[in-house]
Design a protein around this motif. Structure first.
Motif, short mmCIF file in Angstrom:
data_model
loop_
_atom_site.label_atom_id
_atom_site.label_comp_id
_atom_site.label_asym_id
_atom_site.label_seq_id
_atom_site.Cartn_x
_atom_site.Cartn_y
_atom_site.Cartn_z
N PHE A 161 -20.06 -51.77 -44.20
CA PHE A 161 -19.01 -51.45 -43.24
C PHE A 161 -17.93 -52.52 -43.22
CE2 PHE A 161 -17.19 -51.11 -38.88
CZ PHE A 161 -16.61 -49.86 -39.05
N ALA A 162 -18.29 -53.77 -43.52
CA ALA A 162 -17.27 -54.81 -43.67
C ALA A 162 -16.33 -54.45 -44.81
CB ALA A 162 -17.94 -56.16 -43.93
N GLN A 163 -16.87 -53.92 -45.90
CA GLN A 163 -16.05 -53.51 -47.04
C GLN A 163 -15.19 -52.29 -46.69
OE1 GLN A 163 -18.63 -52.99 -50.43
NE2 GLN A 163 -19.45 -55.07 -50.31
N ALA A 164 -15.77 -51.37 -45.94
CA ALA A 164 -15.00 -50.19 -45.52
C ALA A 164 -13.86 -50.60 -44.59
CB ALA A 164 -15.91 -49.19 -44.82
N TYR A 165 -14.12 -51.58 -43.74
CA TYR A 165 -13.08 -52.10 -42.83
C TYR A 165 -11.88 -52.62 -43.61
CZ TYR A 165 -10.96 -56.04 -40.26
OH TYR A 165 -10.09 -56.96 -39.72
N VAL A 166 -12.13 -53.28 -44.74
CA VAL A 166 -11.04 -53.79 -45.57
C VAL A 166 -10.13 -52.64 -46.02
CG1 VAL A 166 -10.49 -54.87 -47.78
CG2 VAL A 166 -12.30 -55.82 -46.36
N VAL A 167 -10.74 -51.56 -46.53
CA VAL A 167 -9.96 -50.40 -46.98
C VAL A 167 -9.22 -49.77 -45.80
CG1 VAL A 167 -10.09 -48.10 -48.00
CG2 VAL A 167 -11.50 -49.95 -48.92
N ALA A 168 -9.92 -49.58 -44.68
CA ALA A 168 -9.32 -48.94 -43.51
C ALA A 168 -8.16 -49.76 -42.97
CB ALA A 168 -10.37 -48.73 -42.43
N HIS A 169 -8.26 -51.08 -43.01
CA HIS A 169 -7.18 -51.95 -42.54
C HIS A 169 -5.94 -51.79 -43.41
CE1 HIS A 169 -5.49 -55.73 -40.79
NE2 HIS A 169 -4.94 -55.82 -42.01
N GLU A 170 -6.12 -51.75 -44.72
CA GLU A 170 -4.97 -51.61 -45.61
C GLU A 170 -4.35 -50.22 -45.49
OE1 GLU A 170 -3.69 -54.19 -46.75
OE2 GLU A 170 -5.42 -55.44 -46.30
N VAL A 171 -5.17 -49.18 -45.34
CA VAL A 171 -4.65 -47.83 -45.11
C VAL A 171 -3.87 -47.81 -43.80
CG1 VAL A 171 -5.30 -45.44 -44.62
CG2 VAL A 171 -6.37 -46.66 -46.52
N ILE A 175 -0.15 -46.30 -42.64
CA ILE A 175 0.16 -45.50 -41.45
C ILE A 175 1.30 -46.14 -40.67
CG2 ILE A 175 -0.77 -44.77 -39.21
CD1 ILE A 175 -3.52 -44.56 -40.68
N GLN A 176 1.25 -47.45 -40.52
CA GLN A 176 2.34 -48.16 -39.83
C GLN A 176 3.66 -47.97 -40.55
OE1 GLN A 176 0.36 -51.98 -40.04
NE2 GLN A 176 0.06 -52.02 -37.81
N ASN A 177 3.61 -47.94 -41.86
CA ASN A 177 4.81 -47.70 -42.65
C ASN A 177 5.37 -46.31 -42.38
OD1 ASN A 177 6.74 -48.60 -44.54
ND2 ASN A 177 5.65 -47.64 -46.24
N GLN A 178 4.49 -45.31 -42.31
CA GLN A 178 4.93 -43.94 -42.04
C GLN A 178 5.49 -43.78 -40.63
OE1 GLN A 178 2.68 -40.43 -43.29
NE2 GLN A 178 1.21 -41.79 -44.25
N LEU A 179 4.89 -44.46 -39.67
CA LEU A 179 5.27 -44.28 -38.27
C LEU A 179 6.43 -45.19 -37.84
CD1 LEU A 179 1.78 -43.90 -36.54
CD2 LEU A 179 3.35 -42.10 -37.32
N GLY A 180 6.86 -46.06 -38.73
CA GLY A 180 8.03 -46.88 -38.44
C GLY A 180 7.74 -48.24 -37.85
N TYR A 181 6.48 -48.58 -37.64
CA TYR A 181 6.16 -49.88 -37.04
C TYR A 181 6.49 -51.03 -37.99
CZ TYR A 181 3.76 -47.47 -33.25
OH TYR A 181 3.47 -46.68 -32.16
N SER A 182 6.25 -50.83 -39.29
CA SER A 182 6.55 -51.90 -40.26
C SER A 182 8.04 -52.20 -40.28
CB SER A 182 6.08 -51.49 -41.65
OG SER A 182 4.69 -51.30 -41.68
N ASP A 183 8.88 -51.17 -40.28
CA ASP A 183 10.33 -51.38 -40.25
C ASP A 183 10.76 -52.05 -38.95
OD1 ASP A 183 10.77 -50.31 -42.74
OD2 ASP A 183 11.26 -48.30 -42.01
N ARG A 184 10.13 -51.66 -37.87
CA ARG A 184 10.45 -52.26 -36.57
C ARG A 184 10.19 -53.77 -36.59
NH1 ARG A 184 7.48 -50.26 -30.98
NH2 ARG A 184 8.18 -51.95 -29.61
#
Length: 296
Positions: A161-171, A175-184
């Motif tokens: 689950f630690a390894q899965a967390y790494v993937v989920a964090h990067e994904v 999501i932040q990129n799609q929703l505009g948070y990264s640009d913000r």
């Protein structure tokens, strides 16, 4: 984790056979990638600063561990890890398609690239020494599987689950990129001091931890993937990569104004909150940006 019945995503690209020789010190490409990562979502690459205390740069350390050809046993193990990553990525696709649909939006699936040593990205030359990272310019997640060995052996954060967390964090950065948070955050950083800009980066990283928790909440609700001890594995991994922990290990002291990812306590707190609430609403996602920094 129980992933036996989970499908495997078709969005994983295996580049392990496309090997390139990394320039000493990482070169301009690596510097560009560092800038992109810090400005628009980051990754877990800051973890590898810990290894500087051993007298070698992270890039040198990584090259020594992964530049030699894989043994048949190592290749077989990595093939199993790729199958694991494909299943975790498939679970992120299923969960986020559902959550975006509930919000009246369409989820755009990212690709995940598995590589060794060095690879080309739209953000410049990506190195294994960066750790897992997300490139917003090509909307792809990149990971050298040797990072999982480092997570286990050098950061004492083992477990599937630690390894899965790494993937989920990067994904979550996708999501932040799609929703505009990264640009913000990127726009805000351009008019802020270094310390204030770092605080915005912390907000983005903690939101990504929260989203990773939200994903696990719904993935378990859908497919009953979590087993006893899994949640603690993820929380332990989040604590292991807190800025305070890494600075203490690499420097011997903590410099809070240089934090870019959040403290161990903050990272575990927001991962847990996502796990417990499963709330992917805009209201919940905006909460991190509305709180005072001291209350994070």
């Amino acid at each position: 984790m129980k992933l036996g019945r989970v499908r495997r995503s078709g969005n994983v690209e295996d580049r392990r056979g496309r090997r390139r020789k990394a320039a000493a010190g990482g070169g301009i490409g690596l510097l560009l990638l560092v800038g992109i990562v810090l400005l628009q979502g980051g990754g877990l690459g800051d973890v590898l600063r810990v290894f500087q205390q051993q007298g070698k740069s992270p890039l040198q350390q990584q090259q020594q561990s992964s530049s030699a050809p894989l043994s048949p046993q190592q290749k077989a193990r990595q093939d199993e890890q790729i199958a694991f990553v494909e299943k975790v990525l498939a679970l992120t696709e299923d969960v986020w398609h559902e959550q975006f649909s509930l919000a009246g939006r369409k989820y755009e699936e990212p690709r995940l690239v598995v590589f060794r040593d060095v690879t080309d990205t739209a953000c410049g030359e990506g190195s294994a020494a960066m750790g897992p990272f997300y490139c917003p310019a090509d909307r792809q997640v990149y990971i050298d599987l040797s990072f999982y060995d480092q997570l286990d052996q050098q950061l004492d954060a083992p477990g599937d689950f630690a390894q899965a967390y790494v993937v989920a964090h990067e994904v979550a950065h996708h999501i932040q990129n799609q929703l505009g948070y990264s640009d913000r955050v990127h726009r805000a950083r351009q008019r802020l001091s270094k310390e204030q800009a770092n605080r915005m980066s912390v907000r983005l990283e903690l939101q990504a931890d929260y989203l990773a928790g939200v994903w696990a909440h719904h993935a378990h609700k859908r497919d009953k993937i979590l087993e006893a001890g899994d949640i603690e594995e993820g929380l332990h991994a989040a604590r292991a990569i807190g800025d305070d922990m890494l600075q203490r290990l690499s420097r011997g002291h903590v410099v809070p104004e240089n934090f870019t990812h959040g403290t161990s306590a903050q990272r575990a707190k927001w991962l847990r909150q996502g796990l417990e609430t499963g709330d992917a609403s805009r209201r919940a996602l905006d909460q991190l940006f509305d709180l005072r920094y001291e209350d994070l």
